[in-house]
Scaffold this motif. Structure first.
Motif, PDB file in Angstrom:
ATOM      1  N   LEU A  83     -74.918  13.427  16.442  1.00  0.00           N
ATOM      2  CA  LEU A  83     -74.068  12.845  15.969  1.00  0.00           C
ATOM      3  C   LEU A  83     -72.598  12.277  15.599  1.00  0.00           C
ATOM      4  O   LEU A  83     -71.921  13.630  15.743  1.00  0.00           O
ATOM      5  CB  LEU A  83     -74.042  12.446  13.884  1.00  0.00           C
ATOM      6  N   VAL A  84     -71.932  11.296  16.179  1.00  0.00           N
ATOM      7  CA  VAL A  84     -70.364  10.796  15.879  1.00  0.00           C
ATOM      8  C   VAL A  84     -70.723   8.829  15.395  1.00  0.00           C
ATOM      9  O   VAL A  84     -70.936   7.917  14.913  1.00  0.00           O
ATOM     10  CB  VAL A  84     -70.640  10.355  17.647  1.00  0.00           C
ATOM     11  N   SER A  85     -70.096   9.812  14.007  1.00  0.00           N
ATOM     12  CA  SER A  85     -70.069   8.234  12.889  1.00  0.00           C
ATOM     13  C   SER A  85     -69.284   7.261  13.368  1.00  0.00           C
ATOM     14  O   SER A  85     -67.901   7.675  14.399  1.00  0.00           O
ATOM     15  CB  SER A  85     -69.913   9.179  11.208  1.00  0.00           C
ATOM     16  N   GLU A  86     -68.653   6.170  12.661  1.00  0.00           N
ATOM     17  CA  GLU A  86     -67.659   5.449  12.348  1.00  0.00           C
ATOM     18  C   GLU A  86     -66.534   5.536  12.346  1.00  0.00           C
ATOM     19  O   GLU A  86     -66.716   6.346  10.707  1.00  0.00           O
ATOM     20  CB  GLU A  86     -68.320   3.594  12.318  1.00  0.00           C
ATOM     21  N   THR A  87     -65.606   5.449  12.180  1.00  0.00           N
ATOM     22  CA  THR A  87     -64.074   5.768  11.459  1.00  0.00           C
ATOM     23  C   THR A  87     -64.365   5.051  10.136  1.00  0.00           C
ATOM     24  O   THR A  87     -64.594   3.832  10.034  1.00  0.00           O
ATOM     25  CB  THR A  87     -63.240   4.829  12.577  1.00  0.00           C
ATOM     26  N   GLN A  88     -63.977   5.706   8.840  1.00  0.00           N
ATOM     27  CA  GLN A  88     -64.287   5.388   8.143  1.00  0.00           C
ATOM     28  C   GLN A  88     -62.734   5.061   7.341  1.00  0.00           C
ATOM     29  O   GLN A  88     -61.668   5.962   7.742  1.00  0.00           O
ATOM     30  CB  GLN A  88     -64.490   6.294   6.440  1.00  0.00           C
ATOM     31  N   ARG A  99     -63.622  10.287  10.339  1.00  0.00           N
ATOM     32  CA  ARG A  99     -64.467  10.171  11.458  1.00  0.00           C
ATOM     33  C   ARG A  99     -65.232  11.201  11.097  1.00  0.00           C
ATOM     34  O   ARG A  99     -64.116  12.458  11.509  1.00  0.00           O
ATOM     35  CB  ARG A  99     -64.189   9.603  12.692  1.00  0.00           C
ATOM     36  N   GLU A 100     -66.135  11.723  11.265  1.00  0.00           N
ATOM     37  CA  GLU A 100     -67.200  12.956  11.263  1.00  0.00           C
ATOM     38  C   GLU A 100     -68.197  12.723  12.440  1.00  0.00           C
ATOM     39  O   GLU A 100     -68.322  12.059  13.435  1.00  0.00           O
ATOM     40  CB  GLU A 100     -68.393  13.187  10.195  1.00  0.00           C
ATOM     41  N   ILE A 101     -68.098  14.217  12.748  1.00  0.00           N
ATOM     42  CA  ILE A 101     -69.444  14.375  14.146  1.00  0.00           C
ATOM     43  C   ILE A 101     -69.947  15.487  13.680  1.00  0.00           C
ATOM     44  O   ILE A 101     -69.002  16.403  12.905  1.00  0.00           O
ATOM     45  CB  ILE A 101     -68.117  14.559  15.695  1.00  0.00           C
ATOM     46  N   VAL A 102     -70.732  15.760  14.100  1.00  0.00           N
ATOM     47  CA  VAL A 102     -72.941  16.030  13.455  1.00  0.00           C
ATOM     48  C   VAL A 102     -72.010  17.123  15.525  1.00  0.00           C
ATOM     49  O   VAL A 102     -73.342  16.823  15.800  1.00  0.00           O
ATOM     50  CB  VAL A 102     -73.246  16.156  12.760  1.00  0.00           C
ATOM     51  N   ILE A 103     -72.303  18.455  15.914  1.00  0.00           N
ATOM     52  CA  ILE A 103     -72.693  19.063  16.329  1.00  0.00           C
ATOM     53  C   ILE A 103     -73.445  20.245  16.336  1.00  0.00           C
ATOM     54  O   ILE A 103     -74.223  21.376  14.859  1.00  0.00           O
ATOM     55  CB  ILE A 103     -71.694  19.789  17.295  1.00  0.00           C
ATOM     56  N   THR A 104     -74.442  20.527  16.961  1.00  0.00           N
ATOM     57  CA  THR A 104     -75.636  21.293  16.897  1.00  0.00           C
ATOM     58  C   THR A 104     -75.406  23.140  17.633  1.00  0.00           C
ATOM     59  O   THR A 104     -75.319  22.768  19.158  1.00  0.00           O
ATOM     60  CB  THR A 104     -76.973  21.083  16.866  1.00  0.00           C
ATOM     61  N   THR A 105     -75.359  23.858  17.417  1.00  0.00           N
ATOM     62  CA  THR A 105     -74.771  25.395  17.940  1.00  0.00           C
ATOM     63  C   THR A 105     -75.920  25.517  18.656  1.00  0.00           C
ATOM     64  O   THR A 105     -77.200  25.506  18.644  1.00  0.00           O
ATOM     65  CB  THR A 105     -74.190  26.123  17.174  1.00  0.00           C
ATOM     66  N   GLN A 125     -70.161  10.903  23.171  1.00  0.00           N
ATOM     67  CA  GLN A 125     -71.888  10.573  23.171  1.00  0.00           C
ATOM     68  C   GLN A 125     -72.809  11.624  22.703  1.00  0.00           C
ATOM     69  O   GLN A 125     -72.196  12.852  22.756  1.00  0.00           O
ATOM     70  CB  GLN A 125     -72.678   9.534  23.855  1.00  0.00           C
ATOM     71  N   VAL A 126     -73.646  11.262  21.745  1.00  0.00           N
ATOM     72  CA  VAL A 126     -75.278  11.830  21.677  1.00  0.00           C
ATOM     73  C   VAL A 126     -75.267  12.504  22.579  1.00  0.00           C
ATOM     74  O   VAL A 126     -75.700  11.737  24.020  1.00  0.00           O
ATOM     75  CB  VAL A 126     -75.583  11.550  20.570  1.00  0.00           C
ATOM     76  N   GLY A 127     -75.848  13.812  22.593  1.00  0.00           N
ATOM     77  CA  GLY A 127     -76.099  14.672  24.199  1.00  0.00           C
ATOM     78  C   GLY A 127     -75.561  15.116  24.335  1.00  0.00           C
ATOM     79  O   GLY A 127     -75.450  16.621  25.630  1.00  0.00           O
ATOM     80  N   GLN A 128     -74.065  14.956  23.985  1.00  0.00           N
ATOM     81  CA  GLN A 128     -72.859  15.906  25.193  1.00  0.00           C
ATOM     82  C   GLN A 128     -72.804  17.126  24.873  1.00  0.00           C
ATOM     83  O   GLN A 128     -72.882  17.525  23.531  1.00  0.00           O
ATOM     84  CB  GLN A 128     -71.650  14.907  24.889  1.00  0.00           C
ATOM     85  N   THR A 129     -72.358  18.841  25.610  1.00  0.00           N
ATOM     86  CA  THR A 129     -72.248  19.913  24.798  1.00  0.00           C
ATOM     87  C   THR A 129     -70.464  19.337  25.588  1.00  0.00           C
ATOM     88  O   THR A 129     -69.406  19.460  26.144  1.00  0.00           O
ATOM     89  CB  THR A 129     -73.121  20.720  26.242  1.00  0.00           C
ATOM     90  N   VAL A 130     -69.881  20.133  23.597  1.00  0.00           N
ATOM     91  CA  VAL A 130     -68.462  20.206  23.481  1.00  0.00           C
ATOM     92  C   VAL A 130     -67.888  21.201  22.976  1.00  0.00           C
ATOM     93  O   VAL A 130     -68.834  22.145  22.729  1.00  0.00           O
ATOM     94  CB  VAL A 130     -67.943  18.972  22.721  1.00  0.00           C
ATOM     95  N   LYS A 131     -66.472  21.458  23.287  1.00  0.00           N
ATOM     96  CA  LYS A 131     -65.891  22.595  22.309  1.00  0.00           C
ATOM     97  C   LYS A 131     -64.911  21.821  21.610  1.00  0.00           C
ATOM     98  O   LYS A 131     -64.016  21.317  22.245  1.00  0.00           O
ATOM     99  CB  LYS A 131     -65.421  23.005  23.502  1.00  0.00           C
ATOM    100  N   ILE A 132     -64.766  22.529  20.061  1.00  0.00           N
ATOM    101  CA  ILE A 132     -64.077  21.542  20.339  1.00  0.00           C
ATOM    102  C   ILE A 132     -63.204  22.592  19.603  1.00  0.00           C
ATOM    103  O   ILE A 132     -63.364  23.709  18.540  1.00  0.00           O
ATOM    104  CB  ILE A 132     -64.771  20.808  18.580  1.00  0.00           C
ATOM    105  N   SER A 133     -61.396  22.363  18.797  1.00  0.00           N
ATOM    106  CA  SER A 133     -60.576  23.424  18.146  1.00  0.00           C
ATOM    107  C   SER A 133     -60.608  22.498  17.161  1.00  0.00           C
ATOM    108  O   SER A 133     -60.653  21.264  16.673  1.00  0.00           O
ATOM    109  CB  SER A 133     -59.431  22.974  18.864  1.00  0.00           C
ATOM    110  N   ILE A 134     -60.873  23.529  15.982  1.00  0.00           N
ATOM    111  CA  ILE A 134     -60.574  23.486  14.589  1.00  0.00           C
ATOM    112  C   ILE A 134     -59.844  23.911  13.490  1.00  0.00           C
ATOM    113  O   ILE A 134     -59.075  25.156  13.946  1.00  0.00           O
ATOM    114  CB  ILE A 134     -62.322  23.633  14.164  1.00  0.00           C
ATOM    115  N   ASN A 135     -59.400  23.427  12.478  1.00  0.00           N
ATOM    116  CA  ASN A 135     -58.711  24.160  11.509  1.00  0.00           C
ATOM    117  C   ASN A 135     -59.875  24.273  10.173  1.00  0.00           C
ATOM    118  O   ASN A 135     -60.190  23.123  10.114  1.00  0.00           O
ATOM    119  CB  ASN A 135     -57.442  23.335  10.870  1.00  0.00           C
TER     120      ASN A 135
END
Length: 125
Positions: free
Chosen positions: A9-14, A24-30, A54-64
């Protein structure tokens, strides 16, 4: 830290408050034995990083990891954690136009039965 997974999921900017705080929030499934659905928030100018995904893409996210303390009106102290992203990369390889097409199975070819090696010997040696 980094986390990898498929975008669910990729949400809209709030926008919040008078200062224009953006989130803005994104949900990824490991991809592991027990897949996890991880929500990551991008804030302020980092929200624009999600425009290309977009939904379905495989990504790597750097996080804190972020934590904060809050005291409710009853005087109880509560603690909250959040996962904040600051970089995102696409892990899917793009298929280029110069790739070799797949070879058909051997059954797709007709056998060459009319070969006479003596008549077709045009080798220079």
């Amino acid at each position: 830290m980094e986390i990898q997974g498929k975008i669910k999921l990729v949400s809209e900017t709030q926008t919040f408050g008078n200062n224009g705080f953006r989130k803005r929030e994104i949900v990824i499934t490991t991809d592991e034995q027990y897949p996890q659905h991880i929500m990551i928030e991008f804030v302020q100018d980092k929200t624009d990083l999600l425009n290309a995904y977009q939904v379905g893409q495989t990504v790597k996210i750097s996080i804190n990891l972020r934590g904060r303390e809050w005291t409710n009106p009853q005087g109880e102290v509560k603690y909250f954690n959040s996962i904040q992203g600051w970089r995102i990369e696409n892990l899917q390889t793009e298929q280029s136009g110069g790739t070799i097409p797949p070879v058909p199975p051997i059954e797709a070819f007709e056998p060459a039965n009319d070969l006479n090696e003596e008549e077709h010997d045009d080798l220079p040696f």
